[in-house]
Design a protein around this motif. Structure first.
Motif, PDB file in Angstrom:
ATOM      1  N   GLY A 169       0.801  -1.209   0.000  1.00 59.35           N
ATOM      2  CA  GLY A 169       0.000   0.000   0.000  1.00 59.35           C
ATOM      3  C   GLY A 169       0.832   1.256   0.000  1.00 59.35           C
ATOM      4  N   SER A 170       2.087   1.149  -0.445  1.00 60.35           N
ATOM      5  CA  SER A 170       2.933   2.340  -0.457  1.00 60.35           C
ATOM      6  C   SER A 170       4.010   2.206  -1.511  1.00 60.35           C
ATOM      7  N   LEU A 171       4.409   3.367  -2.063  1.00 56.20           N
ATOM      8  CA  LEU A 171       5.524   3.376  -3.008  1.00 56.20           C
ATOM      9  C   LEU A 171       6.816   3.725  -2.303  1.00 56.20           C
ATOM     10  N   ARG A 172       6.700   4.020  -1.004  1.00 52.97           N
ATOM     11  CA  ARG A 172       7.863   4.435  -0.230  1.00 52.97           C
ATOM     12  C   ARG A 172       8.698   3.204   0.107  1.00 52.97           C
ATOM     13  N   LEU A 173       9.990   3.251  -0.233  1.00 53.98           N
ATOM     14  CA  LEU A 173      10.805   2.053  -0.058  1.00 53.98           C
ATOM     15  C   LEU A 173      11.004   1.705   1.410  1.00 53.98           C
ATOM     16  N   SER A 174      11.080   2.733   2.272  1.00 60.14           N
ATOM     17  CA  SER A 174      11.295   2.414   3.686  1.00 60.14           C
ATOM     18  C   SER A 174      10.087   1.697   4.269  1.00 60.14           C
ATOM     19  N   SER A 175       8.869   2.080   3.810  1.00 61.92           N
ATOM     20  CA  SER A 175       7.711   1.352   4.352  1.00 61.92           C
ATOM     21  C   SER A 175       7.619  -0.042   3.761  1.00 61.92           C
ATOM     22  N   ILE A 176       8.110  -0.220   2.526  1.00 62.69           N
ATOM     23  CA  ILE A 176       8.128  -1.575   1.970  1.00 62.69           C
ATOM     24  C   ILE A 176       9.054  -2.462   2.796  1.00 62.69           C
ATOM     25  N   VAL A 177      10.184  -1.904   3.205  1.00 66.97           N
ATOM     26  CA  VAL A 177      11.113  -2.690   4.025  1.00 66.97           C
ATOM     27  C   VAL A 177      10.500  -2.979   5.383  1.00 66.97           C
ATOM     28  N   GLU A 178       9.885  -1.946   5.981  1.00 63.58           N
ATOM     29  CA  GLU A 178       9.300  -2.159   7.300  1.00 63.58           C
ATOM     30  C   GLU A 178       8.182  -3.193   7.252  1.00 63.58           C
ATOM     31  N   TYR A 179       7.436  -3.170   6.151  1.00 64.36           N
ATOM     32  CA  TYR A 179       6.353  -4.137   6.006  1.00 64.36           C
ATOM     33  C   TYR A 179       6.898  -5.560   6.031  1.00 64.36           C
ATOM     34  N   GLN A 180       8.118  -5.738   5.543  1.00 63.20           N
ATOM     35  CA  GLN A 180       8.674  -7.084   5.435  1.00 63.20           C
ATOM     36  C   GLN A 180       9.378  -7.552   6.702  1.00 63.20           C
ATOM     37  N   SER A 181       9.357  -6.741   7.739  1.00 65.35           N
ATOM     38  CA  SER A 181      10.156  -7.114   8.902  1.00 65.35           C
ATOM     39  C   SER A 181       9.413  -8.016   9.874  1.00 65.35           C
ATOM     40  N   GLY A 182       8.176  -8.385   9.556  1.00 67.81           N
ATOM     41  CA  GLY A 182       7.428  -9.237  10.475  1.00 67.81           C
ATOM     42  C   GLY A 182       7.722 -10.709  10.261  1.00 67.81           C
ATOM     43  N   MET A 183       6.802 -11.529  10.752  1.00 73.78           N
ATOM     44  CA  MET A 183       6.950 -12.981  10.609  1.00 73.78           C
ATOM     45  C   MET A 183       5.743 -13.535   9.874  1.00 73.78           C
ATOM     46  N   LEU A 184       5.996 -14.588   9.131  1.00 79.10           N
ATOM     47  CA  LEU A 184       4.928 -15.250   8.388  1.00 79.10           C
ATOM     48  C   LEU A 184       4.748 -16.622   9.011  1.00 79.10           C
ATOM     49  N   PHE A 185       3.526 -16.958   9.453  1.00 80.57           N
ATOM     50  CA  PHE A 185       3.245 -18.247  10.101  1.00 80.57           C
ATOM     51  C   PHE A 185       4.179 -18.482  11.281  1.00 80.57           C
ATOM     52  N   GLY A 186       4.710 -17.420  11.833  1.00 74.62           N
ATOM     53  CA  GLY A 186       5.500 -17.577  13.045  1.00 74.62           C
ATOM     54  C   GLY A 186       6.955 -17.945  12.834  1.00 74.62           C
ATOM     55  N   PHE A 187       7.357 -18.460  11.667  1.00 75.88           N
ATOM     56  CA  PHE A 187       8.768 -18.841  11.512  1.00 75.88           C
ATOM     57  C   PHE A 187       9.415 -18.233  10.272  1.00 75.88           C
ATOM     58  N   LEU A 188       8.614 -18.027   9.220  1.00 77.91           N
ATOM     59  CA  LEU A 188       9.210 -17.466   8.011  1.00 77.91           C
ATOM     60  C   LEU A 188       9.301 -15.959   8.147  1.00 77.91           C
ATOM     61  N   PRO A 189      10.436 -15.357   7.747  1.00 85.45           N
ATOM     62  CA  PRO A 189      10.448 -13.894   7.683  1.00 85.45           C
ATOM     63  C   PRO A 189       9.445 -13.429   6.633  1.00 85.45           C
ATOM     64  N   ARG A 190       8.751 -12.329   6.925  1.00 85.24           N
ATOM     65  CA  ARG A 190       7.684 -11.929   6.008  1.00 85.24           C
ATOM     66  C   ARG A 190       8.260 -11.159   4.822  1.00 85.24           C
ATOM     67  N   TRP A 191       9.129 -11.809   4.093  1.00 86.34           N
ATOM     68  CA  TRP A 191       9.713 -11.179   2.935  1.00 86.34           C
ATOM     69  C   TRP A 191       8.793 -11.358   1.741  1.00 86.34           C
ATOM     70  N   ASN A 192       8.885 -10.421   0.823  1.00 84.59           N
ATOM     71  CA  ASN A 192       7.984 -10.458  -0.310  1.00 84.59           C
ATOM     72  C   ASN A 192       8.204 -11.646  -1.222  1.00 84.59           C
TER      73      ASN A 192
END
Lengths: 351, 169
Positions: free
Chosen positions: A181-204
């Protein structure tokens, strides 16, 4: 302090960041020049250049000296202004691209938060793509201004190739923009800093594998690297668009190509591999160490892609021109469109 | 007569380039980590196989005298006509002649080993020396002293353990 709320210190910090980024870029460029040859040598069971300095580390310096002492050649009938401008047009946009890329977690220094990014543009992605496509002009103009057959053909190919792959490059990241939901690169990076299913990094890459594939292939074409280096294509076009170039102008073309490679790798790391995010670690909680860790993560990811570029170059033979166009228009663009569709459907399901 | 198609028909999966590219990248990364075949020449030397025909030497006997008796068998056998010698009366009682001058033009020599085969005294032999380039043509026309020195360098079979300065090549 002026009306923008900028102090002299802020300006100084930004200038310092610009200098550091350019210097680091040029250093990596020197290493890349050596790495290209040594990786190719290692893949071919050779040792490669290892004589200048330890393990050949100063090879780039030797090359630079050599380039400086070569004769500058202007071909008869060449457009002198464009002929001189073309190498700059390759190098400068490639260096400028790095301005929008966040390369680390914001650092706390003397009570001041310094984001490790030169400018945090709210249209960061657009800025990057605008500059990447500017790089084509250098190649095309260089080919045209040489007033020679082979460079001309190289430039022609470059223009066709870049225009086709620009499309799939742009379209494959729409999926990312949709989920972030953003074209801002810093928010794209921040969006990816979570976890996916608890173990996978939430990378795109895990959310957008299809987009990653199309983007990777298109970025190979954009960076003018094998298997898509038809603009150079030594066996067919002598040297492609830089056949007539010599001395530092030739070196500048090469520097531009390698800097473009570095920025492309950085963009790939930022968009698909979480940028400076070190998986399973909360950088903000670690303070200074977190910043270092984030820089390390970013360097490792970028380095991996740089190696991938070299690795692929010495593995895959060059595509034919019609194959290149078929891959671009008939496969990559439809795939990118399908990816947009799938992302839209996925978003609808989640909400 | 039906046509029998024996050509390779790529599957749709193959046509996506992925299997080919991944297989290729696996091969190249294996080579990336595999043994390198480069010999870093001045530091490492190529191990010469037995029977290698390199630079020519003139042998000495146990008393350090030249073995050659100037019979000119070698220069007769030589297809490149690179051996020339001048015979003289031997200063020793056990033979009649010895070479006063013995010259091999290494620019002409084709390292065929015919001289070695022709020699009745085992006086001329080809050695494992393969790095005998020179800066001038004169340096490659070897006289008796040079050829005897080759014997001193290679007699113990440790030519490649010697340093560049020691061999003087």
């Amino acid at each position: 302090m002026n009306e923008l709320g900028f102090t002299w210190i802020d300006t100084g910090i930004i200038l310092a960041k610009i200098v550091i980024v350019i210097v680091v870029n040029l250093l990596i460029l020197m290493i890349m020049e050596l790495a290209e040859r040594r990786v190719s040598a290692f893949i071919q069971d050779r040792l490669g250049p290892n004589r200048v300095g330890p393990e050949g580390l100063f090879q780039a310096v030797a090359d630079g000296i050599k380039f400086f002492f070569k004769e500058e050649i202007f071909p008869a009938g060449a457009d002198k202004v464009l002929y001189t401008l073309a190498p700059l047009l390759v190098l400068v946009p490639a260096l400028m691209t790095f301005a929008a890329i966040p390369f680390g977690h914001a650092a706390e220094l003397f009570g001041r938060t310094i984001p490790l990014q030169i400018v945090d543009l709210n249209v960061g992605i657009l800025f990057i793509f605008a500059l990447v496509s500017l790089g084509v002009y250098g190649v095309v103009l260089g080919g045209w201004a040489s007033n020679s057959k082979y460079p001309f053909l190289g430039g022609l190919r470059a223009s066709a190739q870049m225009i086709s792959y620009e499309l799939s490059l742009g379209m494959s990241i729409i999926g990312i923009i949709m989920i972030t939901g953003s074209l801002r690169l810093s928010s794209i990076v921040e969006y990816q800093s979570g976890m996916l299913f608890g173990f996978l990094p939430r990378w795109n890459i895990f959310l957008q594998p299809l987009a990653f594939v199309t983007f990777l292939v298109a970025s190979f074409a954009e960076a003018n690297r094998l298997p898509f280096d038809l603009a150079e294509s030594e066996p067919e076009l002598v040297g492609g668009y830089h056949t007539e170039y010599s001395s530092m102008k030739f070196a500048m073309f090469f520097m531009g190509e390698y800097v473009a490679l570095i920025t492309t790798s950085a963009v790939l790391a930022t968009l698909f591999f979480g940028g400076w995010d070190f998986p399973w670690v909360d950088e903000a909680a670690l303070g200074g160490w977190g910043v270092l860790l984030s820089l390390l993560a970013f360097a490792l990811k970028t380095g991996f892609f740089l190696f991938l570029f070299l690795w692929v170059r010495w593995t895959i033979p060059r595509f034919r021109f019609d194959q290149l166009m078929r891959l671009g228009w008939k496969i990559l663009i439809p795939l990118a469109l399908v990816n947009i569709l799938l992302t839209g459907a996925g978003l609808l399901l989640v909400h | 007569m039906g046509v029998k198609n024996v050509g390779y028909r790529p599957k749709r999966w193959d046509r996506s380039y992925f299997p080919g590219i991944l297989a290729g990248m696996w091969i190249t990364i294996k080579h990336f980590f595999s043994k390198k075949y480069t010999v870093s020449y001045p530091e490492e030397r190529w191990p010469v196989p037995p029977g290698h025909r390199g630079a020519i030497r003139l042998n000495k006997d146990e008393q350090g005298r030249i073995k050659c008796v100037a019979c000119e068998m070698c220069s007769t056998a030589c297809p490149a006509k690179c051996i020339s010698m001048k015979a003289g009366v031997a200063p020793w009682p056990d033979r009649e002649k010895y070479p006063v001058e013995f010259t091999i033009d290494m620019l002409r020599c084709i390292l065929c080993g015919m001289c070695e085969e022709a020699c009745p005294e085992e006086a001329i032999q080809l050695t494992e020396i393969y790095d005998f380039s020179a800066y001038t043509r004169e340096d490659l026309i070897w006289d008796k002293e040079r050829l005897l020195r080759n014997y001193d360098l290679t007699a113990d079979g440790k030519y490649f353990d010697r340093s560049k300065e020691e061999t003087g090549l």
